[in-house]
Design a protein around this motif. Structure first.
Motif, PDB file in Angstrom:
ATOM      1  N   VAL A  64       0.858  -1.182   0.000  1.00 47.20           N
ATOM      2  CA  VAL A  64       0.000   0.000   0.000  1.00 47.20           C
ATOM      3  C   VAL A  64       0.896   1.234   0.000  1.00 47.20           C
ATOM      4  CG1 VAL A  64      -1.760   1.316   1.260  1.00 47.20           C
ATOM      5  CG2 VAL A  64      -1.876  -1.195   1.195  1.00 47.20           C
ATOM      6  N   VAL A  65       0.563   2.201  -0.846  1.00 47.16           N
ATOM      7  CA  VAL A  65       1.311   3.451  -0.920  1.00 47.16           C
ATOM      8  C   VAL A  65       0.352   4.609  -0.673  1.00 47.16           C
ATOM      9  CG1 VAL A  65       2.752   4.954  -2.343  1.00 47.16           C
ATOM     10  CG2 VAL A  65       2.938   2.462  -2.569  1.00 47.16           C
ATOM     11  N   SER A  66       0.581   5.315   0.421  1.00 45.77           N
ATOM     12  CA  SER A  66      -0.207   6.506   0.756  1.00 45.77           C
ATOM     13  C   SER A  66       0.527   7.729   0.228  1.00 45.77           C
ATOM     14  CB  SER A  66      -0.381   6.592   2.277  1.00 45.77           C
ATOM     15  OG  SER A  66      -0.978   7.817   2.656  1.00 45.77           O
ATOM     16  N   LEU A  67      -0.153   8.556  -0.563  1.00 40.21           N
ATOM     17  CA  LEU A  67       0.522   9.717  -1.134  1.00 40.21           C
ATOM     18  C   LEU A  67      -0.403  10.921  -1.221  1.00 40.21           C
ATOM     19  CD1 LEU A  67       1.001   9.269  -4.998  1.00 40.21           C
ATOM     20  CD2 LEU A  67      -0.421   7.751  -3.643  1.00 40.21           C
ATOM     21  N   GLY A  68       0.223  12.102  -1.212  1.00 38.46           N
ATOM     22  CA  GLY A  68      -0.532  13.345  -1.263  1.00 38.46           C
ATOM     23  C   GLY A  68       0.326  14.497  -0.791  1.00 38.46           C
ATOM     24  N   SER A  69      -0.322  15.543  -0.302  1.00 36.26           N
ATOM     25  CA  SER A  69       0.389  16.731   0.154  1.00 36.26           C
ATOM     26  C   SER A  69       0.573  16.695   1.666  1.00 36.26           C
ATOM     27  CB  SER A  69      -0.380  17.992  -0.247  1.00 36.26           C
ATOM     28  OG  SER A  69      -1.628  18.047   0.426  1.00 36.26           O
ATOM     29  N   ALA A  70       1.422  17.583   2.149  1.00 39.33           N
ATOM     30  CA  ALA A  70       1.663  17.732   3.585  1.00 39.33           C
ATOM     31  C   ALA A  70       2.117  19.148   3.857  1.00 39.33           C
ATOM     32  CB  ALA A  70       2.727  16.733   4.060  1.00 39.33           C
ATOM     33  N   GLY A  71       2.057  19.531   5.128  1.00 35.93           N
ATOM     34  CA  GLY A  71       2.576  20.822   5.545  1.00 35.93           C
ATOM     35  C   GLY A  71       3.876  20.649   6.305  1.00 35.93           C
ATOM     36  N   SER A  72       4.725  21.659   6.242  1.00 34.69           N
ATOM     37  CA  SER A  72       5.967  21.638   7.010  1.00 34.69           C
ATOM     38  C   SER A  72       6.491  23.053   7.158  1.00 34.69           C
ATOM     39  CB  SER A  72       7.028  20.777   6.321  1.00 34.69           C
ATOM     40  OG  SER A  72       8.246  20.833   7.043  1.00 34.69           O
ATOM     41  N   GLU A  79       8.843  19.794  -2.477  1.00 35.88           N
ATOM     42  CA  GLU A  79       9.703  18.613  -2.529  1.00 35.88           C
ATOM     43  C   GLU A  79       8.949  17.396  -2.000  1.00 35.88           C
ATOM     44  OE1 GLU A  79      11.926  16.614  -3.886  1.00 35.88           O
ATOM     45  OE2 GLU A  79      13.354  18.281  -3.706  1.00 35.88           O
ATOM     46  N   VAL A  80       9.292  16.206  -2.508  1.00 37.51           N
ATOM     47  CA  VAL A  80       8.675  14.959  -2.061  1.00 37.51           C
ATOM     48  C   VAL A  80       9.563  14.295  -1.014  1.00 37.51           C
ATOM     49  CG1 VAL A  80       7.914  12.651  -2.748  1.00 37.51           C
ATOM     50  CG2 VAL A  80       7.499  14.610  -4.258  1.00 37.51           C
ATOM     51  N   TYR A  81       8.934  13.808   0.051  1.00 35.22           N
ATOM     52  CA  TYR A  81       9.642  13.104   1.123  1.00 35.22           C
ATOM     53  C   TYR A  81       8.941  11.782   1.389  1.00 35.22           C
ATOM     54  CZ  TYR A  81      11.823  17.620   1.956  1.00 35.22           C
ATOM     55  OH  TYR A  81      12.527  18.790   1.801  1.00 35.22           O
ATOM     56  N   GLN A  82       9.733  10.744   1.663  1.00 33.19           N
ATOM     57  CA  GLN A  82       9.156   9.481   2.099  1.00 33.19           C
ATOM     58  C   GLN A  82       9.200   9.444   3.623  1.00 33.19           C
ATOM     59  OE1 GLN A  82      11.439   6.004   0.842  1.00 33.19           O
ATOM     60  NE2 GLN A  82      13.279   7.270   0.600  1.00 33.19           N
ATOM     61  N   ALA A  83       8.126   8.974   4.211  1.00 35.85           N
ATOM     62  CA  ALA A  83       8.012   8.951   5.671  1.00 35.85           C
ATOM     63  C   ALA A  83       8.845   7.814   6.248  1.00 35.85           C
ATOM     64  CB  ALA A  83       6.555   8.792   6.085  1.00 35.85           C
ATOM     65  N   THR A  84       9.752   8.159   7.151  1.00 42.29           N
ATOM     66  CA  THR A  84      10.523   7.144   7.861  1.00 42.29           C
ATOM     67  C   THR A  84       9.786   6.653   9.101  1.00 42.29           C
ATOM     68  OG1 THR A  84      11.696   8.851   9.111  1.00 42.29           O
ATOM     69  CG2 THR A  84      12.706   8.086   7.064  1.00 42.29           C
ATOM     70  N   SER A  85       8.832   7.469   9.557  1.00 42.35           N
ATOM     71  CA  SER A  85       8.022   7.105  10.718  1.00 42.35           C
ATOM     72  C   SER A  85       6.748   7.937  10.680  1.00 42.35           C
ATOM     73  CB  SER A  85       8.782   7.375  12.027  1.00 42.35           C
ATOM     74  OG  SER A  85       9.054   8.767  12.167  1.00 42.35           O
ATOM     75  N   VAL A  86       5.753   7.496  11.447  1.00 40.55           N
ATOM     76  CA  VAL A  86       4.499   8.244  11.521  1.00 40.55           C
ATOM     77  C   VAL A  86       3.945   8.145  12.937  1.00 40.55           C
ATOM     78  CG1 VAL A  86       3.133   6.273  10.681  1.00 40.55           C
ATOM     79  CG2 VAL A  86       2.209   8.600  10.497  1.00 40.55           C
ATOM     80  N   GLY A  87       3.442   9.256  13.435  1.00 40.67           N
ATOM     81  CA  GLY A  87       2.794   9.306  14.744  1.00 40.67           C
ATOM     82  C   GLY A  87       1.392   9.868  14.617  1.00 40.67           C
ATOM     83  N   TYR A  88       0.597   9.701  15.675  1.00 39.24           N
ATOM     84  CA  TYR A  88      -0.804  10.123  15.699  1.00 39.24           C
ATOM     85  C   TYR A  88      -0.933  11.251  16.724  1.00 39.24           C
ATOM     86  CZ  TYR A  88      -5.923   9.537  16.062  1.00 39.24           C
ATOM     87  OH  TYR A  88      -7.273   9.723  16.074  1.00 39.24           O
ATOM     88  N   ARG A  89      -0.868  12.482  16.250  1.00 40.06           N
ATOM     89  CA  ARG A  89      -0.788  13.625  17.169  1.00 40.06           C
ATOM     90  C   ARG A  89      -2.079  13.904  17.916  1.00 40.06           C
ATOM     91  NH1 ARG A  89      -0.605  15.932  12.020  1.00 40.06           N
ATOM     92  NH2 ARG A  89      -2.382  17.263  11.489  1.00 40.06           N
ATOM     93  N   ASP A  90      -3.205  13.349  17.485  1.00 36.56           N
ATOM     94  CA  ASP A  90      -4.467  13.561  18.195  1.00 36.56           C
ATOM     95  C   ASP A  90      -4.539  12.788  19.510  1.00 36.56           C
ATOM     96  OD1 ASP A  90      -5.289  15.112  16.096  1.00 36.56           O
ATOM     97  OD2 ASP A  90      -6.567  13.584  15.187  1.00 36.56           O
ATOM     98  N   LEU A 164       3.610  -0.671   4.117  1.00 34.24           N
ATOM     99  CA  LEU A 164       3.165   0.657   3.711  1.00 34.24           C
ATOM    100  C   LEU A 164       4.360   1.536   3.379  1.00 34.24           C
ATOM    101  CD1 LEU A 164       1.007   2.983   3.526  1.00 34.24           C
ATOM    102  CD2 LEU A 164       1.468   3.389   5.962  1.00 34.24           C
ATOM    103  N   ILE A 165       4.227   2.307   2.307  1.00 40.27           N
ATOM    104  CA  ILE A 165       5.144   3.406   2.004  1.00 40.27           C
ATOM    105  C   ILE A 165       4.329   4.689   2.009  1.00 40.27           C
ATOM    106  CG2 ILE A 165       6.516   4.502   0.179  1.00 40.27           C
ATOM    107  CD1 ILE A 165       7.530   1.756  -0.607  1.00 40.27           C
ATOM    108  N   GLY A 166       4.822   5.703   2.712  1.00 42.92           N
ATOM    109  CA  GLY A 166       4.147   6.992   2.781  1.00 42.92           C
ATOM    110  C   GLY A 166       4.935   8.052   2.031  1.00 42.92           C
ATOM    111  N   LEU A 167       4.311   8.689   1.044  1.00 42.81           N
ATOM    112  CA  LEU A 167       4.951   9.735   0.253  1.00 42.81           C
ATOM    113  C   LEU A 167       4.165  11.032   0.402  1.00 42.81           C
ATOM    114  CD1 LEU A 167       5.603   7.769  -3.061  1.00 42.81           C
ATOM    115  CD2 LEU A 167       7.258   8.284  -1.254  1.00 42.81           C
ATOM    116  N   ARG A 168       4.874  12.109   0.708  1.00 43.81           N
ATOM    117  CA  ARG A 168       4.220  13.405   0.860  1.00 43.81           C
ATOM    118  C   ARG A 168       5.054  14.496   0.212  1.00 43.81           C
ATOM    119  NH1 ARG A 168       0.420  10.978   1.533  1.00 43.81           N
ATOM    120  NH2 ARG A 168      -1.289  11.171   3.022  1.00 43.81           N
ATOM    121  N   SER A 169       4.371  15.383  -0.511  1.00 39.55           N
ATOM    122  CA  SER A 169       5.011  16.557  -1.096  1.00 39.55           C
ATOM    123  C   SER A 169       4.514  17.794  -0.348  1.00 39.55           C
ATOM    124  CB  SER A 169       4.677  16.662  -2.588  1.00 39.55           C
ATOM    125  OG  SER A 169       5.368  17.729  -3.183  1.00 39.55           O
TER     126      SER A 169
END
Length: 212
Positions: A64-72, A79-90, A164-169
């Motif tokens: 599964v590949v999750s992709l889309g935009s992100a804020g930073s 630029e596109v970045y692959q997620a090395t980790s993910v957390g649930y801030r809520d 899972l691979i996560g891609l965000r631009s």
């Protein structure tokens, strides 16, 4: 819009996105993703239902590949970045003694590592939540970029034993968000760069640089 499992190097890939606004002409020429809607609840419901239906038909994807935009506030715009980790801030049960970000009574760390890597794609830590982050709000988030779906996608994948691979631009974050146009301004550039990263991912699978 219906989705398709894309065959690549003997494997089947399920691409997952949130909304059509991020799905431009370059991506449309390459993939037919599952569209989940915005936020962790919609992503979890849509993907879990879809994977359950695929599982019932013995046709689960291999990746599964999750992709889309992100804020930073710190990473390079578009630029596109692959997620090395993910957390649930809520998630915050710290008042009861649990680590902030960790779901109580779940054997999972607050920040979950994503082990697969696409050669040549920049890396960053990702935070998922149900809110739009802007301005000073970045100061309270221990991650490089923020979005609203990937942690939910990860939990659905874990339920079915899928990688899972996560891609965000990066679409925004340098300035305070004041209007939806602040998010959409560069989505045409993001479409082009995400499409190129999809090509790189699929080439890495073909060349056995990524092993599932």
């Amino acid at each position: 819009m219906s989705f398709e499992l894309k065959p690549v190097a003997g494997s089947k890939i399920l691409y997952v996105m949130a909304v059509d606004a991020e799905y431009g002409a370059r991506l449309r020429a390459r993939i037919a993703p599952l569209m989940t809607g915005v936020g962790p609840v919609e992503a979890a419901v849509a993907l879990t239902r879809t994977l359950a239906e695929l599982d019932a038909g013995s046709s689960l994807p291999d990746l599964v590949v999750s992709l889309g935009s992100a804020g930073s506030a710190t990473l390079e715009q578009t630029e596109v970045y692959q997620a090395t980790s993910v957390g649930y801030r809520d998630m915050d049960a710290s008042a009861l003694g649990f680590e902030k970000g960790a779901t109580p009574f779940l054997d999972l760390p607050a920040v979950v590592k994503l082990p697969l890597r696409i050669p040549g794609v920049k890396e960053a830590r990702l935070s998922t939540g149900g809110n739009i982050v802007s301005g000073k709000a970045y100061d309270g988030i221990d991650a490089d970029m923020v979005e609203m779906e990937t942690f939910a996608v990860l939990r659905a994948c874990q339920s079915f034993g899928l990688p899972l691979i996560g891609l965000r631009s990066i679409s925004d974050g340098k300035a305070e968000l004041k209007h939806v146009d602040d998010w959409t301004e560069y989505l045409h550039v993001i479409d082009e760069k995400l499409a190129a990263t999809v090509d790189r991912l699929e080439a890495a699978l073909e060349n056995h640089e990524i092993r599932l």
